[in-house]
Design a protein around this motif. Sequence first.
Motif, PDB file in Angstrom:
ATOM      1  N   ALA A 177       0.676  -1.383  -0.058  1.00  0.00           N
ATOM      2  CA  ALA A 177      -0.106  -0.192   0.060  1.00  0.00           C
ATOM      3  C   ALA A 177       0.850   1.212  -0.197  1.00  0.00           C
ATOM      4  N   THR A 178       1.895   1.228   0.211  1.00  0.00           N
ATOM      5  CA  THR A 178       2.977   2.350   0.139  1.00  0.00           C
ATOM      6  C   THR A 178       3.495   2.674  -0.897  1.00  0.00           C
ATOM      7  N   GLU A 179       3.821   4.009  -0.989  1.00  0.00           N
ATOM      8  CA  GLU A 179       4.345   4.351  -2.321  1.00  0.00           C
ATOM      9  C   GLU A 179       5.722   3.923  -2.619  1.00  0.00           C
ATOM     10  N   GLU A 180       6.867   3.530  -1.348  1.00  0.00           N
ATOM     11  CA  GLU A 180       8.010   3.267  -1.681  1.00  0.00           C
ATOM     12  C   GLU A 180       8.422   1.812  -1.009  1.00  0.00           C
ATOM     13  N   VAL A 181       9.273   1.119  -1.398  1.00  0.00           N
ATOM     14  CA  VAL A 181       9.563  -0.139  -1.072  1.00  0.00           C
ATOM     15  C   VAL A 181      11.081  -0.049  -0.463  1.00  0.00           C
ATOM     16  N   THR A 182      11.205  -0.810   0.446  1.00  0.00           N
ATOM     17  CA  THR A 182      12.763  -0.815   1.068  1.00  0.00           C
ATOM     18  C   THR A 182      13.129  -2.237   1.269  1.00  0.00           C
ATOM     19  N   ILE A 183      14.262  -2.522   0.394  1.00  0.00           N
ATOM     20  CA  ILE A 183      14.780  -4.027   0.331  1.00  0.00           C
ATOM     21  C   ILE A 183      16.032  -3.822   1.648  1.00  0.00           C
ATOM     22  N   THR A 184      15.974  -4.604   2.570  1.00  0.00           N
ATOM     23  CA  THR A 184      16.819  -4.720   3.599  1.00  0.00           C
ATOM     24  C   THR A 184      18.032  -5.937   3.402  1.00  0.00           C
ATOM     25  N   SER A 185      17.562  -6.792   2.904  1.00  0.00           N
ATOM     26  CA  SER A 185      18.592  -8.014   2.826  1.00  0.00           C
ATOM     27  C   SER A 185      18.208  -8.875   1.833  1.00  0.00           C
ATOM     28  N   ILE A 186      19.188  -9.648   1.350  1.00  0.00           N
ATOM     29  CA  ILE A 186      18.977 -10.421   0.340  1.00  0.00           C
ATOM     30  C   ILE A 186      19.962 -11.743   0.683  1.00  0.00           C
ATOM     31  N   GLY A 187      19.363 -13.014   0.427  1.00  0.00           N
ATOM     32  CA  GLY A 187      20.371 -14.127   0.477  1.00  0.00           C
ATOM     33  C   GLY A 187      20.249 -15.003  -0.543  1.00  0.00           C
ATOM     34  N   THR A 188      21.315 -15.680  -0.927  1.00  0.00           N
ATOM     35  CA  THR A 188      21.317 -16.536  -1.878  1.00  0.00           C
ATOM     36  C   THR A 188      22.155 -17.876  -1.234  1.00  0.00           C
ATOM     37  N   GLU A 189      22.299 -18.853  -2.024  1.00  0.00           N
ATOM     38  CA  GLU A 189      22.913 -20.253  -1.571  1.00  0.00           C
ATOM     39  C   GLU A 189      24.624 -19.819  -1.042  1.00  0.00           C
ATOM     40  N   GLY A 190      24.521 -20.160   0.251  1.00  0.00           N
ATOM     41  CA  GLY A 190      25.946 -19.658   0.789  1.00  0.00           C
ATOM     42  C   GLY A 190      26.343 -18.180   0.923  1.00  0.00           C
ATOM     43  N   THR A 191      25.430 -17.366   0.476  1.00  0.00           N
ATOM     44  CA  THR A 191      25.999 -15.843   0.706  1.00  0.00           C
ATOM     45  C   THR A 191      24.644 -15.015   1.195  1.00  0.00           C
ATOM     46  N   SER A 192      24.926 -14.140   1.864  1.00  0.00           N
ATOM     47  CA  SER A 192      23.790 -13.077   1.930  1.00  0.00           C
ATOM     48  C   SER A 192      24.545 -11.672   2.217  1.00  0.00           C
TER      49      SER A 192
END
Length: 90
Positions: free
Chosen positions: A33-48
């Motif tokens: 519902a908000t105008e902005e989105v905030t991405i705080t972390s991303i994880g993949t196999e073996g890394t983040s």
Amino acid sequence: MESLKLSGIKSFLRRTKTTAELEALAASTFASATEEVTITSIGTEGTSSSGQISMPKWLLLEAIEDLLAEGTHGRQLFAIADRSRYGTAV
């Protein structure tokens, strides 16, 4: 300036997300519902990694939809361009 942001976002998402993850992210982004989105972390196999990226929701959605439109193989280069259907140049 927006095209540089979009290019960087698309490059990062192309490298770190699967098609299924992009589809899920598009659905959740559109539903928020908000105008902005905030991405705080991303994880993949073996890394983040973690950090904070804030951007307009429409910009993230545009990046995701562009990547989904590319299909599962990304952009394809060609060896020979066939322009015979266009006729001759003036």
